[in-house]
Design a protein around this motif. Structure first.
Motif, PDB file in Angstrom:
ATOM      1  N   ILE A   1       6.046  -4.726  -2.078  1.00 31.31           N
ATOM      2  CA  ILE A   1       7.393  -5.583  -2.078  1.00 31.31           C
ATOM      3  C   ILE A   1       7.271  -6.777  -0.861  1.00 31.31           C
ATOM      4  N   LEU A   2       7.791  -7.689  -1.537  1.00 28.15           N
ATOM      5  CA  LEU A   2       8.107  -8.820  -0.588  1.00 28.15           C
ATOM      6  C   LEU A   2       9.372  -9.509  -0.729  1.00 28.15           C
ATOM      7  N   VAL A   3      10.091  -9.523   0.511  1.00 27.27           N
ATOM      8  CA  VAL A   3      11.660 -10.113   0.336  1.00 27.27           C
ATOM      9  C   VAL A   3      11.310 -11.455   1.238  1.00 27.27           C
ATOM     10  N   VAL A   4      12.055 -12.327   0.210  1.00 28.38           N
ATOM     11  CA  VAL A   4      12.089 -13.791   0.977  1.00 28.38           C
ATOM     12  C   VAL A   4      13.700 -14.190   1.317  1.00 28.38           C
ATOM     13  N   VAL A   5      13.926 -14.610   2.385  1.00 32.86           N
ATOM     14  CA  VAL A   5      15.380 -15.078   2.514  1.00 32.86           C
ATOM     15  C   VAL A   5      15.294 -16.662   2.879  1.00 32.86           C
ATOM     16  N   ILE A   6      15.882 -17.389   2.122  1.00 31.17           N
ATOM     17  CA  ILE A   6      16.060 -18.742   2.208  1.00 31.17           C
ATOM     18  C   ILE A   6      17.552 -19.200   2.888  1.00 31.17           C
ATOM     19  N   ARG A   7      17.368 -19.906   3.935  1.00 27.43           N
ATOM     20  CA  ARG A   7      18.574 -20.297   4.559  1.00 27.43           C
ATOM     21  C   ARG A   7      18.896 -21.649   4.576  1.00 27.43           C
ATOM     22  N   TYR A   8      19.952 -22.020   4.042  1.00 32.28           N
ATOM     23  CA  TYR A   8      20.833 -23.548   4.185  1.00 32.28           C
ATOM     24  C   TYR A   8      21.803 -23.570   5.392  1.00 32.28           C
TER      25      TYR A   8
ATOM     26  N   GLY B   1      12.620 -12.181  10.281  1.00 30.98           N
ATOM     27  CA  GLY B   1      11.564 -11.298   9.474  1.00 30.98           C
ATOM     28  C   GLY B   1      11.840  -9.994   9.740  1.00 30.98           C
ATOM     29  N   LYS B   2      12.232  -9.423  11.053  1.00 29.77           N
ATOM     30  CA  LYS B   2      12.506  -8.155  11.461  1.00 29.77           C
ATOM     31  C   LYS B   2      13.329  -7.556  10.716  1.00 29.77           C
ATOM     32  N   PRO B   3      14.601  -8.032  10.793  1.00 29.77           N
ATOM     33  CA  PRO B   3      15.621  -7.286   9.916  1.00 29.77           C
ATOM     34  C   PRO B   3      15.470  -7.216   8.614  1.00 29.77           C
ATOM     35  N   ILE B   4      14.479  -8.294   7.819  1.00 28.95           N
ATOM     36  CA  ILE B   4      14.284  -8.233   6.545  1.00 28.95           C
ATOM     37  C   ILE B   4      13.321  -7.010   6.103  1.00 28.95           C
ATOM     38  N   LEU B   5      12.433  -6.846   7.122  1.00 29.62           N
ATOM     39  CA  LEU B   5      11.362  -5.681   7.187  1.00 29.62           C
ATOM     40  C   LEU B   5      12.269  -4.309   7.345  1.00 29.62           C
TER      41      LEU B   5
ATOM     42  N   ILE C   1      20.878 -11.810  13.013  1.00 28.84           N
ATOM     43  CA  ILE C   1      20.184 -10.509  12.380  1.00 28.84           C
ATOM     44  C   ILE C   1      20.975  -9.991  11.441  1.00 28.84           C
ATOM     45  N   ALA C   2      22.199 -10.164  11.706  1.00 32.22           N
ATOM     46  CA  ALA C   2      23.193  -9.286  10.879  1.00 32.22           C
ATOM     47  C   ALA C   2      23.156 -10.185   9.342  1.00 32.22           C
ATOM     48  N   ALA C   3      23.122 -11.511   9.272  1.00 29.63           N
ATOM     49  CA  ALA C   3      22.984 -12.231   8.219  1.00 29.63           C
ATOM     50  C   ALA C   3      21.840 -12.066   7.119  1.00 29.63           C
ATOM     51  N   TYR C   4      20.647 -12.080   8.039  1.00 33.18           N
ATOM     52  CA  TYR C   4      19.314 -11.832   7.193  1.00 33.18           C
ATOM     53  C   TYR C   4      19.376 -10.427   6.938  1.00 33.18           C
ATOM     54  N   ARG C   5      19.743  -9.447   7.697  1.00 32.09           N
ATOM     55  CA  ARG C   5      19.867  -8.352   7.197  1.00 32.09           C
ATOM     56  C   ARG C   5      20.766  -7.984   5.883  1.00 32.09           C
TER      57      ARG C   5
ATOM     58  N   GLY D   1       0.828  -1.110  -0.024  1.00 29.51           N
ATOM     59  CA  GLY D   1      -0.046   0.008  -0.050  1.00 29.51           C
ATOM     60  C   GLY D   1       0.902   1.260  -0.075  1.00 29.51           C
ATOM     61  N   ALA D   2       0.248   2.297  -0.758  1.00 28.56           N
ATOM     62  CA  ALA D   2       1.191   3.679  -0.815  1.00 28.56           C
ATOM     63  C   ALA D   2       1.308   4.044   0.570  1.00 28.56           C
ATOM     64  N   GLU D   3       0.331   3.961   1.424  1.00 25.53           N
ATOM     65  CA  GLU D   3       0.394   4.585   2.719  1.00 25.53           C
ATOM     66  C   GLU D   3       1.382   3.621   3.799  1.00 25.53           C
ATOM     67  N   ARG D   4       1.836   2.464   3.421  1.00 30.07           N
ATOM     68  CA  ARG D   4       2.680   1.482   4.045  1.00 30.07           C
ATOM     69  C   ARG D   4       2.404   1.047   5.228  1.00 30.07           C
ATOM     70  N   THR D   5       0.905   0.725   5.452  1.00 31.97           N
ATOM     71  CA  THR D   5       0.369   0.480   6.656  1.00 31.97           C
ATOM     72  C   THR D   5       0.345  -1.185   6.951  1.00 31.97           C
ATOM     73  N   ALA D   6       0.274  -1.838   5.827  1.00 31.88           N
ATOM     74  CA  ALA D   6      -0.071  -3.467   5.716  1.00 31.88           C
ATOM     75  C   ALA D   6       1.502  -4.146   5.664  1.00 31.88           C
ATOM     76  N   PHE D   7       1.817  -4.708   6.774  1.00 26.22           N
ATOM     77  CA  PHE D   7       3.168  -5.346   6.652  1.00 26.22           C
ATOM     78  C   PHE D   7       3.067  -6.560   7.626  1.00 26.22           C
ATOM     79  N   ARG D   8       3.976  -7.341   7.421  1.00 24.65           N
ATOM     80  CA  ARG D   8       4.137  -8.683   8.127  1.00 24.65           C
ATOM     81  C   ARG D   8       5.649  -8.995   7.995  1.00 24.65           C
ATOM     82  N   ALA D   9       6.088  -9.793   9.181  1.00 26.48           N
ATOM     83  CA  ALA D   9       7.545 -10.193   9.119  1.00 26.48           C
ATOM     84  C   ALA D   9       7.506 -11.510   9.664  1.00 26.48           C
ATOM     85  N   VAL D  10       7.917 -12.671   9.208  1.00 24.69           N
ATOM     86  CA  VAL D  10       7.929 -14.343   9.412  1.00 24.69           C
ATOM     87  C   VAL D  10       9.087 -14.464   9.539  1.00 24.69           C
TER      88      VAL D  10
END
Length: 200
Positions: free
Chosen positions: A95-102, A80-84, A114-118, A61-70
């Motif tokens: 926008i959606l940002v997905v980070v896959i960890r092996y 999720g929080k460092p990605i957000l 936190i540093a790695a996901y960021r 949304g243009a107002e940037r009020t709908a968000f979620r971190a998983v």
């Protein structure tokens, strides 16, 4: 930033980060709805079915009020929080940002995670092409043919995008214009004698 414009990304982008043998693959994708988000997350879960974690965050949304971190199984607020946070630091939305960890066999600890996901999220966003879009309003009008010249003069002056038009004894047009200019356009159109605004 004008209240009727917002920053998003043009097309999907990828990033990659390694930390103590753990691999972090990141994807930034443009989305419009929560359904879009779910479809992309499901797609990456299938694609990286053997990964330990598929963590993600979105802003809508243009107002940037709908968000979620998983965090998807990582310790609370380490993924999720460092990605957000990376989305927020660039003031992006839709926008959606997905980070896959092996997992590489070595625990990273809370700070390390936190540093790695960021860093992984930042990598995908750095590769993305950011663009500014306007928040637009649609205006649908009906008027009699003799008023066509008057309407077209206003359209020529204000440059709204013409989405649809029919010119018969009764003429109809659907216009789209930046939200901040919609009020001015409506006021000017309202001076045309036969013109009525219609629900599109």
């Amino acid at each position: 930033m004008e209240s009727d414009s917002y920053r998003t990304i043009r097309e999907p982008a990828e990033g990659y980060h390694t930390e103590k043998r753990s691999r972090f693959i990141s994807h930034a994708v443009p989305v419009r709805t929560v359904e879009d988000v779910k479809a992309w997350v499901d797609r990456y879960r299938r694609q990286y079915y053997d990964a330990r974690h598929v963590c993600w965050a979105y802003m809508l949304g243009a107002e940037r009020t709908a968000f979620r971190a998983v965090d998807d199984g990582e310790p609370s607020s380490t993924a999720g929080k460092p990605i957000l946070g990376q989305i927020n630091s660039r003031e992006l939305t839709d926008i959606l940002v997905v980070v896959i960890r092996y997992f590489g066999g070595i625990e990273l600890g809370t700070g390390g995670l936190i540093a790695a996901y960021r860093a992984a999220a930042a990598g995908a966003l750095a590769a993305a092409q950011i663009e500014v879009r306007t928040v637009d309003e649609r205006i649908a009008i009906r008027f009699e043919y003799p008023d066509l010249n008057g309407v077209m003069q206003i359209v020529k002056d204000m440059h709204p995008e013409i989405l649809a038009q029919t010119f018969e004894s009764d003429c109809e047009m659907t216009l789209r214009i930046r939200r901040s200019e919609a009020g001015i356009l409506k006021r000017r159109l309202a001076t045309v004698g036969s013109l009525v605004f219609r629900q599109d």
